[in-house]
Design a protein around this motif. Sequence first.
Motif, PDB file in Angstrom:
ATOM      1  N   GLU A 282       0.809  -1.216   0.000  1.00  0.00           N
ATOM      2  CA  GLU A 282       0.000   0.000   0.000  1.00  0.00           C
ATOM      3  C   GLU A 282       0.848   1.275   0.000  1.00  0.00           C
ATOM      4  N   ILE A 283       2.002   1.241   0.655  1.00  0.00           N
ATOM      5  CA  ILE A 283       2.732   2.497   0.866  1.00  0.00           C
ATOM      6  C   ILE A 283       4.113   2.554   0.222  1.00  0.00           C
ATOM      7  N   SER A 284       4.637   1.418  -0.264  1.00  0.00           N
ATOM      8  CA  SER A 284       6.004   1.425  -0.784  1.00  0.00           C
ATOM      9  C   SER A 284       6.047   0.981  -2.239  1.00  0.00           C
ATOM     10  N   SER A 285       7.179   1.207  -2.861  1.00  0.00           N
ATOM     11  CA  SER A 285       7.394   0.766  -4.242  1.00  0.00           C
ATOM     12  C   SER A 285       8.301  -0.464  -4.301  1.00  0.00           C
ATOM     13  N   ILE A 286       8.507  -1.123  -3.170  1.00  0.00           N
ATOM     14  CA  ILE A 286       9.349  -2.317  -3.110  1.00  0.00           C
ATOM     15  C   ILE A 286       8.751  -3.403  -4.001  1.00  0.00           C
ATOM     16  N   LYS A 287       9.579  -4.091  -4.749  1.00  0.00           N
ATOM     17  CA  LYS A 287       9.101  -5.144  -5.636  1.00  0.00           C
ATOM     18  C   LYS A 287       8.478  -6.287  -4.830  1.00  0.00           C
ATOM     19  N   VAL A 288       7.539  -6.965  -5.460  1.00  0.00           N
ATOM     20  CA  VAL A 288       6.818  -8.041  -4.793  1.00  0.00           C
ATOM     21  C   VAL A 288       7.772  -9.123  -4.291  1.00  0.00           C
ATOM     22  N   GLU A 289       8.770  -9.456  -5.093  1.00  0.00           N
ATOM     23  CA  GLU A 289       9.735 -10.485  -4.690  1.00  0.00           C
ATOM     24  C   GLU A 289      10.462 -10.081  -3.416  1.00  0.00           C
ATOM     25  N   GLN A 290      10.859  -8.791  -3.338  1.00  0.00           N
ATOM     26  CA  GLN A 290      11.566  -8.317  -2.151  1.00  0.00           C
ATOM     27  C   GLN A 290      10.662  -8.309  -0.926  1.00  0.00           C
ATOM     28  N   ILE A 291       9.402  -7.970  -1.134  1.00  0.00           N
ATOM     29  CA  ILE A 291       8.449  -8.011  -0.021  1.00  0.00           C
ATOM     30  C   ILE A 291       8.328  -9.433   0.502  1.00  0.00           C
ATOM     31  N   ALA A 292       8.241 -10.393  -0.403  1.00  0.00           N
ATOM     32  CA  ALA A 292       8.145 -11.802   0.002  1.00  0.00           C
ATOM     33  C   ALA A 292       9.320 -12.182   0.880  1.00  0.00           C
ATOM     34  N   TRP A 293      10.511 -11.795   0.482  1.00  0.00           N
ATOM     35  CA  TRP A 293      11.700 -12.135   1.272  1.00  0.00           C
ATOM     36  C   TRP A 293      11.689 -11.419   2.618  1.00  0.00           C
ATOM     37  N   GLN A 294      11.268 -10.132   2.620  1.00  0.00           N
ATOM     38  CA  GLN A 294      11.261  -9.355   3.861  1.00  0.00           C
ATOM     39  C   GLN A 294      10.341  -9.945   4.917  1.00  0.00           C
ATOM     40  N   ILE A 295       9.231 -10.507   4.490  1.00  0.00           N
ATOM     41  CA  ILE A 295       8.257 -11.005   5.471  1.00  0.00           C
ATOM     42  C   ILE A 295       8.449 -12.483   5.795  1.00  0.00           C
ATOM     43  N   GLY A 296       9.480 -13.114   5.208  1.00  0.00           N
ATOM     44  CA  GLY A 296       9.823 -14.468   5.632  1.00  0.00           C
ATOM     45  C   GLY A 296       9.585 -15.578   4.632  1.00  0.00           C
ATOM     46  N   TYR A 297       9.259 -15.244   3.375  1.00  0.00           N
ATOM     47  CA  TYR A 297       9.054 -16.285   2.367  1.00  0.00           C
ATOM     48  C   TYR A 297      10.283 -16.381   1.463  1.00  0.00           C
ATOM     49  N   GLU A 298      10.875 -17.551   1.426  1.00  0.00           N
ATOM     50  CA  GLU A 298      12.026 -17.752   0.547  1.00  0.00           C
ATOM     51  C   GLU A 298      11.588 -17.884  -0.910  1.00  0.00           C
ATOM     52  N   ASP A 299      10.376 -18.363  -1.129  1.00  0.00           N
ATOM     53  CA  ASP A 299       9.848 -18.568  -2.476  1.00  0.00           C
ATOM     54  C   ASP A 299       8.748 -17.538  -2.757  1.00  0.00           C
ATOM     55  N   PRO A 300       8.999 -16.539  -3.626  1.00  0.00           N
ATOM     56  CA  PRO A 300       7.975 -15.538  -3.957  1.00  0.00           C
ATOM     57  C   PRO A 300       6.705 -16.167  -4.532  1.00  0.00           C
ATOM     58  N   GLY A 301       6.858 -17.304  -5.217  1.00  0.00           N
ATOM     59  CA  GLY A 301       5.693 -17.988  -5.767  1.00  0.00           C
ATOM     60  C   GLY A 301       4.752 -18.475  -4.672  1.00  0.00           C
ATOM     61  N   ALA A 302       5.338 -19.008  -3.602  1.00  0.00           N
ATOM     62  CA  ALA A 302       4.531 -19.471  -2.467  1.00  0.00           C
ATOM     63  C   ALA A 302       3.832 -18.290  -1.802  1.00  0.00           C
TER      64      ALA A 302
END
Length: 332
Positions: A282-302
């Motif tokens: 909602e508030i950042s331009s961080i790529k989806v893949e990077q968000i996945a890693w930041q919140i604890g998912y090693e696999d962006p697909g998951a």
Amino acid sequence: MAFGEPAEIGIVVYPEAQRAAIHGLTDLFHVANLMSEEQGGRAPARIRVSHWQLSADGSSVEKAFDSHPGLPERGLIALILPPSLTNLPVGERMAAFPAWIRAQHADGTTICSICGGAYLMAESGLLEGRLATTHWTHSEQISGKFPGIKVDVSKLIIDDGDIITAGAMMAWIDLGLKLVARFMSPSIQLATARFMLVDPAGREQTFYSTFAPKLHHGDEAVLKIQHWLQAHHTEKITLEMMAERAGLGERTFLRRFQKATGINPTEYCQQLRIAKARELLEISSIKVEQIAWQIGYEDPGAFRKIFRKLLGLSPGEYRRRFFVGEDEAALA
């Protein structure tokens, strides 16, 4: 109903009902009538709107407003129970309404509720054994008071034929458009939505609901883990780790955690992670893949799969719909 006569939709004006919804629906149906006239035809479809309130002594229900006074009374095709702003529509305050609503349903009227209006429908007994939605904050309360109702707050609208329930407070727009499509036509529905600058379809309540963990359950060991997860949910966490920290065996911990929170530890962690992902989308331009890693998912697909499962939208779709940041490039 005679040929060319408008179909009548009633709106219940119970004590402390939300006036914005009552008058908003009245205006929406008026706009639909205008759109129908523009589309032409020998006998354009029309909706007659009436408001129904308790008599002075509460012993009966009477018509307080009629958009087409003077026309013959042909009965209601639909009756809407609007949201409430403060006190829920239950108990003695509703007086003659529950019995009157049951009688309308018995006469073939489709009964509809919005948000807290579901309580009044439940008071009438019409939701027993039926699937229904309401505002997500009412889920536990209405289920506890009326255990025979199958509550699904993930849906914005549940159309069960003779019973239609709508979710949050502003879902009166979605319900109104649904009734326009049913009793007038889909083309008039679309024209009405365009005129009012609203999305005619494609929304779900899960897009807007937020995760509110149960914390007042009285199980200190589980609460301790909940507080710990709030700070560590982005890390790699196992059931063994949580049980050990709680001082319990794994099976005992799993049972107590689910009893206290209503979901298992894996689902709980997913909810915490997705809540953080929503904030970042909602508030950042961080790529989806990077968000996945930041919140604890090693696999962006998951991450994408779980996000869609919980919210009904992909991360990209969610960002395009709810982005409030300043970098418009994030929407590309």
